[in-house]
Design a protein around this motif. Structure first.
Motif, PDB file in Angstrom:
ATOM      1  N   VAL A  35       0.836  -1.200   0.000  1.00 28.48           N
ATOM      2  CA  VAL A  35       0.000   0.000   0.000  1.00 28.48           C
ATOM      3  C   VAL A  35       0.873   1.254   0.000  1.00 28.48           C
ATOM      4  CG1 VAL A  35      -1.699   1.325   1.324  1.00 28.48           C
ATOM      5  CG2 VAL A  35      -1.972  -1.146   1.059  1.00 28.48           C
ATOM      6  N   SER A  36       1.993   1.205   0.711  1.00 24.96           N
ATOM      7  CA  SER A  36       2.920   2.343   0.711  1.00 24.96           C
ATOM      8  C   SER A  36       3.400   2.644  -0.707  1.00 24.96           C
ATOM      9  CB  SER A  36       4.115   2.061   1.622  1.00 24.96           C
ATOM     10  OG  SER A  36       3.722   1.859   2.956  1.00 24.96           O
ATOM     11  N   PHE A  37       3.726   1.592  -1.456  1.00 25.21           N
ATOM     12  CA  PHE A  37       4.131   1.769  -2.851  1.00 25.21           C
ATOM     13  C   PHE A  37       3.024   2.452  -3.648  1.00 25.21           C
ATOM     14  CE2 PHE A  37       7.834  -1.225  -4.054  1.00 25.21           C
ATOM     15  CZ  PHE A  37       8.475  -0.993  -2.851  1.00 25.21           C
ATOM     16  N   GLU A  38       1.780   2.051  -3.408  1.00 20.18           N
ATOM     17  CA  GLU A  38       0.648   2.639  -4.128  1.00 20.18           C
ATOM     18  C   GLU A  38       0.496   4.118  -3.786  1.00 20.18           C
ATOM     19  OE1 GLU A  38      -2.727   0.291  -3.119  1.00 20.18           O
ATOM     20  OE2 GLU A  38      -2.026  -1.500  -4.180  1.00 20.18           O
ATOM     21  N   VAL A  39       0.672   4.453  -2.507  1.00 19.58           N
ATOM     22  CA  VAL A  39       0.574   5.855  -2.084  1.00 19.58           C
ATOM     23  C   VAL A  39       1.678   6.678  -2.745  1.00 19.58           C
ATOM     24  CG1 VAL A  39       0.819   7.423  -0.114  1.00 19.58           C
ATOM     25  CG2 VAL A  39      -0.574   5.351   0.110  1.00 19.58           C
ATOM     26  N   LEU A  40       2.893   6.161  -2.715  1.00 15.93           N
ATOM     27  CA  LEU A  40       4.021   6.869  -3.315  1.00 15.93           C
ATOM     28  C   LEU A  40       3.837   7.031  -4.819  1.00 15.93           C
ATOM     29  CD1 LEU A  40       6.778   5.102  -1.221  1.00 15.93           C
ATOM     30  CD2 LEU A  40       6.441   7.585  -1.296  1.00 15.93           C
ATOM     31  N   ASP A  41       3.344   5.995  -5.481  1.00 18.60           N
ATOM     32  CA  ASP A  41       3.084   6.077  -6.921  1.00 18.60           C
ATOM     33  C   ASP A  41       2.026   7.142  -7.225  1.00 18.60           C
ATOM     34  OD1 ASP A  41       4.910   4.103  -7.633  1.00 18.60           O
ATOM     35  OD2 ASP A  41       3.406   2.493  -7.641  1.00 18.60           O
ATOM     36  N   SER A  42       0.980   7.167  -6.428  1.00 12.24           N
ATOM     37  CA  SER A  42      -0.102   8.125  -6.657  1.00 12.24           C
ATOM     38  C   SER A  42       0.359   9.551  -6.413  1.00 12.24           C
ATOM     39  CB  SER A  42      -1.297   7.800  -5.754  1.00 12.24           C
ATOM     40  OG  SER A  42      -1.838   6.530  -6.058  1.00 12.24           O
ATOM     41  N   PHE A  43       1.159   9.740  -5.378  1.00 14.56           N
ATOM     42  CA  PHE A  43       1.655  11.076  -5.044  1.00 14.56           C
ATOM     43  C   PHE A  43       2.561  11.613  -6.141  1.00 14.56           C
ATOM     44  CE2 PHE A  43       4.968  13.673  -2.841  1.00 14.56           C
ATOM     45  CZ  PHE A  43       4.157  14.741  -2.477  1.00 14.56           C
ATOM     46  N   ALA A  77      12.795   0.120  -7.011  1.00 17.05           N
ATOM     47  CA  ALA A  77      11.862  -0.516  -7.953  1.00 17.05           C
ATOM     48  C   ALA A  77      11.462   0.430  -9.073  1.00 17.05           C
ATOM     49  CB  ALA A  77      10.622  -0.991  -7.197  1.00 17.05           C
ATOM     50  N   ARG A  78      11.348   1.710  -8.764  1.00 14.03           N
ATOM     51  CA  ARG A  78      10.885   2.678  -9.768  1.00 14.03           C
ATOM     52  C   ARG A  78      12.038   3.358 -10.510  1.00 14.03           C
ATOM     53  NH1 ARG A  78       7.341  -0.118  -8.519  1.00 14.03           N
ATOM     54  NH2 ARG A  78       5.335   0.485  -7.590  1.00 14.03           N
ATOM     55  N   GLY A  79      13.232   3.329  -9.948  1.00 16.38           N
ATOM     56  CA  GLY A  79      14.371   3.962 -10.593  1.00 16.38           C
ATOM     57  C   GLY A  79      14.207   5.459 -10.766  1.00 16.38           C
ATOM     58  N   ASN A  80      13.598   6.103  -9.777  1.00 14.10           N
ATOM     59  CA  ASN A  80      13.246   7.529  -9.907  1.00 14.10           C
ATOM     60  C   ASN A  80      13.894   8.418  -8.853  1.00 14.10           C
ATOM     61  OD1 ASN A  80      11.838   6.581  -7.706  1.00 14.10           O
ATOM     62  ND2 ASN A  80       9.871   7.494  -8.259  1.00 14.10           N
ATOM     63  N   ARG A  81      15.066   8.028  -8.371  1.00  9.71           N
ATOM     64  CA  ARG A  81      15.685   8.815  -7.296  1.00  9.71           C
ATOM     65  C   ARG A  81      15.842  10.286  -7.650  1.00  9.71           C
ATOM     66  NH1 ARG A  81      16.677  11.804  -4.085  1.00  9.71           N
ATOM     67  NH2 ARG A  81      18.233  11.810  -2.431  1.00  9.71           N
ATOM     68  N   ASP A  82      16.190  10.590  -8.888  1.00 13.79           N
ATOM     69  CA  ASP A  82      16.434  11.974  -9.268  1.00 13.79           C
ATOM     70  C   ASP A  82      15.151  12.798  -9.384  1.00 13.79           C
ATOM     71  OD1 ASP A  82      19.138  11.509  -9.351  1.00 13.79           O
ATOM     72  OD2 ASP A  82      19.200  11.165 -11.518  1.00 13.79           O
ATOM     73  N   ASP A  83      13.998  12.141  -9.306  1.00 13.87           N
ATOM     74  CA  ASP A  83      12.725  12.842  -9.455  1.00 13.87           C
ATOM     75  C   ASP A  83      12.088  13.224  -8.130  1.00 13.87           C
ATOM     76  OD1 ASP A  83      12.884  12.559 -12.234  1.00 13.87           O
ATOM     77  OD2 ASP A  83      11.943  10.583 -12.162  1.00 13.87           O
ATOM     78  N   VAL A  84      12.702  12.808  -7.030  1.00 16.29           N
ATOM     79  CA  VAL A  84      12.110  13.101  -5.722  1.00 16.29           C
ATOM     80  C   VAL A  84      13.106  13.823  -4.830  1.00 16.29           C
ATOM     81  CG1 VAL A  84      10.559  11.113  -5.853  1.00 16.29           C
ATOM     82  CG2 VAL A  84      12.763  10.884  -4.701  1.00 16.29           C
ATOM     83  N   VAL A  85      12.567  14.537  -3.860  1.00  9.85           N
ATOM     84  CA  VAL A  85      13.367  15.200  -2.829  1.00  9.85           C
ATOM     85  C   VAL A  85      13.125  14.446  -1.526  1.00  9.85           C
ATOM     86  CG1 VAL A  85      13.792  17.328  -1.568  1.00  9.85           C
ATOM     87  CG2 VAL A  85      13.159  17.423  -3.987  1.00  9.85           C
ATOM     88  N   LEU A  86      14.180  13.866  -0.977  1.00 10.51           N
ATOM     89  CA  LEU A  86      14.070  13.072   0.241  1.00 10.51           C
ATOM     90  C   LEU A  86      14.465  13.894   1.459  1.00 10.51           C
ATOM     91  CD1 LEU A  86      15.639   9.637  -0.782  1.00 10.51           C
ATOM     92  CD2 LEU A  86      13.221  10.149  -0.429  1.00 10.51           C
ATOM     93  N   ALA A  87      13.549  13.993   2.392  1.00 10.18           N
ATOM     94  CA  ALA A  87      13.828  14.639   3.673  1.00 10.18           C
ATOM     95  C   ALA A  87      13.704  13.589   4.767  1.00 10.18           C
ATOM     96  CB  ALA A  87      12.853  15.781   3.925  1.00 10.18           C
ATOM     97  N   THR A  88      14.712  13.500   5.626  1.00 12.70           N
ATOM     98  CA  THR A  88      14.629  12.583   6.755  1.00 12.70           C
ATOM     99  C   THR A  88      15.310  13.228   7.957  1.00 12.70           C
ATOM    100  OG1 THR A  88      14.903  10.273   7.469  1.00 12.70           O
ATOM    101  CG2 THR A  88      16.702  11.257   6.172  1.00 12.70           C
ATOM    102  N   LYS A  89      15.321  12.510   9.080  1.00 12.71           N
ATOM    103  CA  LYS A  89      15.709  13.155  10.340  1.00 12.71           C
ATOM    104  C   LYS A  89      16.573  12.214  11.178  1.00 12.71           C
ATOM    105  CE  LYS A  89      11.005  14.969  10.305  1.00 12.71           C
ATOM    106  NZ  LYS A  89      10.384  13.826   9.585  1.00 12.71           N
TER     107      LYS A  89
END
Length: 319
Positions: free
Chosen positions: A33-41, A77-89
């Motif tokens: 489901v997390s994958f589905e949420v990320l795909d939709s976003f 799985a998606r090979g899209n690292r360059d398309d997202v901005v990752l924020a973590t803590k």
């Protein structure tokens, strides 16, 4: 990608003023489901994803890092690292508590392994660690910047005075300045941000990304009495808001949403976007079906009258 406040290191600015919270991944959202949420976003134009190394250590059977692991698997799985901005803590993982330099370095490497990436776009000091001299923490983040392991610095859950001290240290030492602030801020919890943090955010042109934007689900309207809380994963957090003043906020929110023919979360997020320095509210979706209301909140432009009505009714709330 997204431009944060005074930083131009992130390339072009995203048109979607929403940050997807990853706290549900590995908690109330399964891997699938997390994958589905990320795909939709991302399919809807979203690019900014927020998580933390401690998500979701509070769940029985979890040890922390579950959210980062799922996001890392999705990126692979998606090979899209360059398309997202990752924020973590960093600072709250059970194995990496606090902000001592060695801990920050070790925690960052563990996060990078879980995410399956060679850099973190935005790295937050999650909670202040008053046992560690702030100079050491600021220096530790600078070392990560210099090594290319992180691209930008953020602070979360810090007092206004401590944020100012961070800037003073960074300027004195010639270090990288923070570009983002993540406070607890929403229609029924305004004091922490508005009593001092908003001033420094404006002075330093910080990108403000509030967490608990929907007050743990309370501002969705689904929790209006104790019965509504029964069996809910967020019952403990949402239940704190069942007061007469906060229910009046819900009434006003509901009335505006009904008139505009949108969902209540849409209006709550749109109000946050009218507030000083707020760049992108953080909101989580347990399922893809919850996303449309959040995405709409990133696009809805409230009228001055509606925004003021919400500001007025929420001004009476005691945090």
């Amino acid at each position: 990608m997204t431009t944060f406040g005074n930083s131009s290191r992130f390339g072009t600015s995203s048109a979607l003023e929403l940050c997807l919270g990853g706290n549900t991944f590995g908690w109330t959202s399964s891997r699938e489901v997390s994958f589905e949420v990320l795909d939709s976003f991302t399919g809807a134009g979203g690019s900014l994803i927020d998580t933390a190394d401690s998500y979701s250590a509070w769940v029985e059977g979890n040890s922390g890092g579950e959210s980062e692991t799922i996001i890392g698997q999705w990126l692979a799985a998606r090979g899209n690292r360059d398309d997202v901005v990752l924020a973590t803590k960093v600072s709250q993982h059970p194995e990496f508590k606090g902000l001592a330099p060695k801990n920050v370095a070790a925690a960052a490497e563990a996060t990078l392994r879980r995410l399956g990436t060679d850099h973190i776009d935005l790295y937050y000091a999650h909670f202040d660690d008053e046992q560690t001299p702030l100079e050491e923490t600021v220096g530790a983040f600078e070392e990560l910047i210099t090594a290319g392991r992180i691209r930008a610095v953020g602070v979360s859950n810090y007092s206004a005075d401590r944020v100012r001290q961070w800037f003073e240290i960074a300027r004195r030492e010639g270090y990288t300045l923070p570009v983002a602030l993540q406070p607890h801020y929403n229609l029924v919890h305004r004091g922490d941000y508005e009593s001092g943090l908003s001033e420094i955010a404006r002075a330093e042109d910080l990108a403000v990304m509030p967490y608990f934007s929907l007050a743990s689900g309370f501002l969705t309207g689904k929790y209006r009495n104790r019965t509504d809380l029964e069996g809910a994963a967020r019952a403990g957090m949402a239940g704190k808001h069942l007061s007469e003043q906060k229910l009046r906020v819900l009434e006003t929110l509901d009335a505006i949403a009904s008139r505009l023919e949108v969902a209540m979360p849409t209006v709550a997020l749109a109000w946050l976007r009218t507030r000083d320095q707020v760049t992108a509210p953080i909101a989580s979706a347990r399922t893809p079906e919850q996303l449309p209301a959040l995405l709409a909140g990133a696009r809805l432009q409230l009228s001055a009258e509606d925004a003021q009505a919400l500001t007025a009714v929420s001004s009476a709330v005691e945090d």
